[in-house]
Each structure stands twice: as structure tokens, then as C-alpha cells.
Design a protein around this motif. Structure first.
Motif, mmCIF file in Angstrom:
data_model
loop_
_atom_site.group_PDB
_atom_site.id
_atom_site.type_symbol
_atom_site.label_atom_id
_atom_site.label_comp_id
_atom_site.label_asym_id
_atom_site.label_seq_id
_atom_site.Cartn_x
_atom_site.Cartn_y
_atom_site.Cartn_z
ATOM 1 N N ALA A 1 -27.799 -16.640 20.879
ATOM 2 C CA ALA A 1 -26.959 -15.446 20.982
ATOM 3 C C ALA A 1 -26.915 -14.635 19.695
ATOM 4 O O ALA A 1 -26.383 -13.521 19.683
ATOM 5 N N LEU A 2 -27.460 -15.169 18.604
ATOM 6 C CA LEU A 2 -27.437 -14.455 17.332
ATOM 7 C C LEU A 2 -28.401 -13.275 17.353
ATOM 8 O O LEU A 2 -29.372 -13.250 18.115
ATOM 9 N N SER A 3 -28.151 -12.325 16.483
ATOM 10 C CA SER A 3 -29.098 -11.228 16.285
ATOM 11 C C SER A 3 -30.359 -11.784 15.623
ATOM 12 O O SER A 3 -30.318 -12.852 14.986
ATOM 13 N N PRO A 4 -31.495 -11.085 15.733
ATOM 14 C CA PRO A 4 -32.722 -11.566 15.074
ATOM 15 C C PRO A 4 -32.555 -11.794 13.577
ATOM 16 O O PRO A 4 -33.052 -12.792 13.039
ATOM 17 N N SER A 5 -31.831 -10.915 12.901
ATOM 18 C CA SER A 5 -31.651 -11.082 11.460
ATOM 19 C C SER A 5 -30.800 -12.304 11.144
ATOM 20 O O SER A 5 -31.074 -13.028 10.180
ATOM 21 N N ARG A 6 -29.783 -12.544 11.974
ATOM 22 C CA ARG A 6 -28.926 -13.709 11.722
ATOM 23 C C ARG A 6 -29.650 -15.009 12.061
ATOM 24 O O ARG A 6 -29.445 -16.028 11.396
ATOM 25 N N ARG A 7 -30.517 -14.980 13.079
ATOM 26 C CA ARG A 7 -31.332 -16.167 13.375
ATOM 27 C C ARG A 7 -32.281 -16.441 12.209
ATOM 28 O O ARG A 7 -32.502 -17.612 11.841
ATOM 29 N N TYR B 1 -27.174 -20.304 18.787
ATOM 30 C CA TYR B 1 -28.308 -19.785 18.023
ATOM 31 C C TYR B 1 -29.014 -18.672 18.798
ATOM 32 O O TYR B 1 -29.359 -17.626 18.228
#
Length: 365
Positions: free
Chosen positions: A149-155, A147
Motif C-alpha cells: 500500500a506504500l507509495s513507490p518512493s516509500r517502498r 508494504y
């Protein structure tokens, strides 16, 4: 459990005793796995009649609110048809494999589900490797490291998906769109039947959309209103319904995920990773008993019209082994708050900050 003579009925297995082999569990359910082509055809005809009747009502009724109600009801019937198609996909609908395939395709049309792609993702992957991280992809939880490591949008999207308010969005985007409609066609798994089934559901959807537009023009109605209430609303309701169903089938504070195949096999995942969700007012029957889910995972050949009896049989013979949960919105949103991420070391659910929200579980012996 000690072997019993063939004529003797099985006895309940004590909670502290080893779980019998899956073949033994299936043997208990053999009397409940008889399939009927006539019953399957009657169920399919009934639900298609309801589907068509509700669409006609949406065209004929003048009130926008009544059209909306018809659209919501149509979405629910699409869910019922999908469950029939799901049985066809498992070859549990009738005794005939060829007939199952065609009835399954027909039942899947209103949900715009390509039969062969669902078959691969559901039968091969989900049922073959239920709740095994890295293989089973449906509602697979992330670890805290994944979680982070995800981009802000993907989080942000992960938070939306796991909020409890957007199971339909998750299914529509992550399963239907990415896994079926806009899938990667360059891999070895791509087969001509996948494209054929996508063409079939695409054609059905186009005819459905155009027929509503034509009906609106012929009756002097707003094309936008009729297409919205009799096409978009049913599909959106359907996505919400299937997203909710697959979420609650395998997400619960008592249900574990696994990242080690050997430990996963020792956990007897066909029993330990499923939830039997119960409802008042015979809602389970309206859902074609798809919530009697443990029996379905133990033996996929049991038809939907015998799942209730099969589930009762398992719960009688495996006391305290099966997760049985009475549905309430409080329980559902409580689960959504608790089941954000998964810690495979402590074997527990956590929130987005990594704090444990369920009791750590010992590794299966």
C-alpha cells in the motif's frame, strides 16, 4: 520452578518448564543492581575527556585523513556517551534520580538527543511494549499488505532501510528527525520540557559547530574540512552506530513480533524479543556492555557496569531460552536479507514478496 528457601540459590529452569514471573527473574539479579555515583561520574568524565581530546586533535592535525580518523573515533565516543545517558534515563546510572536526569542530559548532548523525548519514546513505549506492533515503533516491520500500500518512493526507502547498509539513515530520519526534531507539537503529549531539552541540544550543537569554524579561521584551515571531519562525520558515525545497535537488539530470525497484546504478554517479551549479540576482542566492553540486552530488558535498574554479570546469570538460569548470537558480517547481512517484512498470521519473517524466511512459530500458550 518450585519455590526455594531464601537462602538457597536458584536452579536452572528446564527449557520445557514455564518461564518464571518477571519478579522472580529480577530477584535473581538484585545483587547486581547496586549503583555507584562515583563510578558513574568517572565513566562520564572519561568519555567526555576522550570526546574533547579527539576534537582538539582534529583541529591540530594537518592531514585530512587523520582528521577523518579522529572524526570517526569521535562518533564512537558519542555512542559511548549516549549509552551512559541511556542509563541515566533509566535511573540505573546512580542511586539518585535527580542526578541521573542531569547526568543523562549531559551525556546526551554530543548525540544531539533531547533527554525527555528519548525518555518517552524509549522508556515508556519501547520498554513498555517491546516488539508489539502498533505501539513499539523502532524497526517495526511492515506486513506484505502494508508494504504494497506504500507509495513507490516509500517502498524504495523501506528497501534501503532494510538493506543492512543504511541503519544510520533509518535512525536519523525515522527516529531522530521525525520523532524528536520535527515532531508533531500539536498533541496532548507535548510538554514544555520537550522544548527545553530540544533548545539545550540545539544550543550545544550550535556552540560545537561555531567553535570548530572559529578554530579553523584562527589556524588558517578550511572551515568546510574541519566542520565536515569534526562535526558532520562524528554525527553520521553516531547515527550509523545507534541505528545498527537498535536493529540488532530486536531483529533476528528467532525473534518474533506481535500484533495481539494478549499473545504478546504470554510470550514474556522481555526475554523472547531481545538478542544478546557477542563480539570478539572485548568490543562489547568498549560499547559499555549495551549488547548484554536481555538482562537490561528484564531489569532496567541494572547499571551498565554490571550488565555482563547479569546477562551471564540469566543465561545460566534460563538455558536455551535467550537468543545469543555471535556477531559476524555474514550473519548481519543474512539477517537483513531474511527480515524484510513480518507475517503475523504465520508468525514468521518474510521477504518483500511475502515468502517465509524464518520458521513459522506457534502462538504463545
Amino acid at each position: 520452578m518450585n519455590a526455594l528457601p531464601d537462602s538457597a540459590p536458584p536452579l536452572p529452569v528446564p527449557p520445557e518448564a514455564p518461564l518464571p514471573h518477571r519478579k522472580t527473574l529480577r530477584s535473581w539479579l538484585i545483587p547486581l543492581s547496586q549503583r555507584s555515583s562515583l563510578r558513574a561520574l568517572a565513566l562520564l568524565a572519561l568519555d567526555y575527556a576522550l570526546f574533547v581530546a579527539l576534537l582538539i586533535a582534529a583541529v591540530l592535525l594537518e592531514s585530512g585523513w587523520l582528521k577523518l580518523l579522529c572524526g570517526l573515533a569521535t562518533g564512537f565516543v558519542i555512542g559511548r556517551l549516549f549509552i551512559i545517558g541511556h542509563d541515566g534515563c533509566h535511573h540505573s546510572l546512580t542511586p539518585h534520580r535527580g542526578l541521573n536526569r542531569w547526568l543523562g542530559r549531559i551525556a546526551f548532548l554530543p548525540s544531539l538527543t533531547p533527554f525527555s523525548l528519548w525518555d518517552m519514546g524509549h522508556n515508556v513505549v519501547h520498554h513498555g511494549f517491546t516488539n508489539l506492533k502498533g505501539v513499539d515503533f523502532t524497526w517495526a516491520p511492515l506486513t506484505q499488505a502494508e508494504y504494497a500500500a506504500l507509495s513507490p518512493s516509500r517502498r524504495f526507502m523501506e528497501r534501503v532501510y532494510r538493506s543492512g547498509w543504511a541503519p544510520g539513515l533509518y535512525y536519523m530520519v525515522e527516529i531522530w528527525w521525525h520523532r524528536m526534531v520535527a515532531r508533531d507539537k500539536s498533541g496532548k503529549a507535548e510538554r514544555p520540557v520537550f522544548s527545553h531539552d530540544c533548545w539545550l541540544v540545539g544550543s550545544f550543537g550550535t556552540v560545537w559547530f561555531c567553535a570548530l569554524a572559529a578554530a579553523a579561521l584562527a589556524t588558517g584551515q578550511s572551515v568546510l574540512l574541519l566542520v565536515a571531519t569534526a562535526f558532520a562525520v562524528p554525527l553520521l558515525f553516531w547515527f550509523a552506530m545507534i541505528g545498527f545497535v537498535v536493529y540488532v537488539h530486536h531483529t533476528h530470525v528467532k525473534v518474533s513480533w506481535h500484533d495481539d497484546r494478549a499473545a504478546w504478554q504470554r510470550a514474556q517479551p522481555f526475554v523472547s524479543t531481545t538478542v544478546h549479540l557477542t563480539f570478539p576482542l572485548r568490543i562489547g566492553a568498549l560499547l559499555h556492555h549495551i549488547m548484554e540486552h536481555t538482562a537490561h530488558h528484564v531489569d532496567m535498574s541494572i547499571p551498565l557496569y554490571k550488565l555482563k554479570a547479569a546477562q551471564a546469570r540469566l543465561e545460566e538460569l534460563l538455558p536455551d531460552r535467550i537468543v545469543v548470537q555471535r556477531f559476524s558480517w555474514g550473519w548481519y547481512f543474512g539477517t537483513a536479507r531474511s527480515c524484510k517484512l513480518y507475517d503475523f498470521t504465520r508468525r514468521c519473517w518474510t521477504d518483500f514478496k511475502g515468502r517465509a524466511t524464518s520458521e513459522p512459530r506457534a502462538a504463545p500458550a
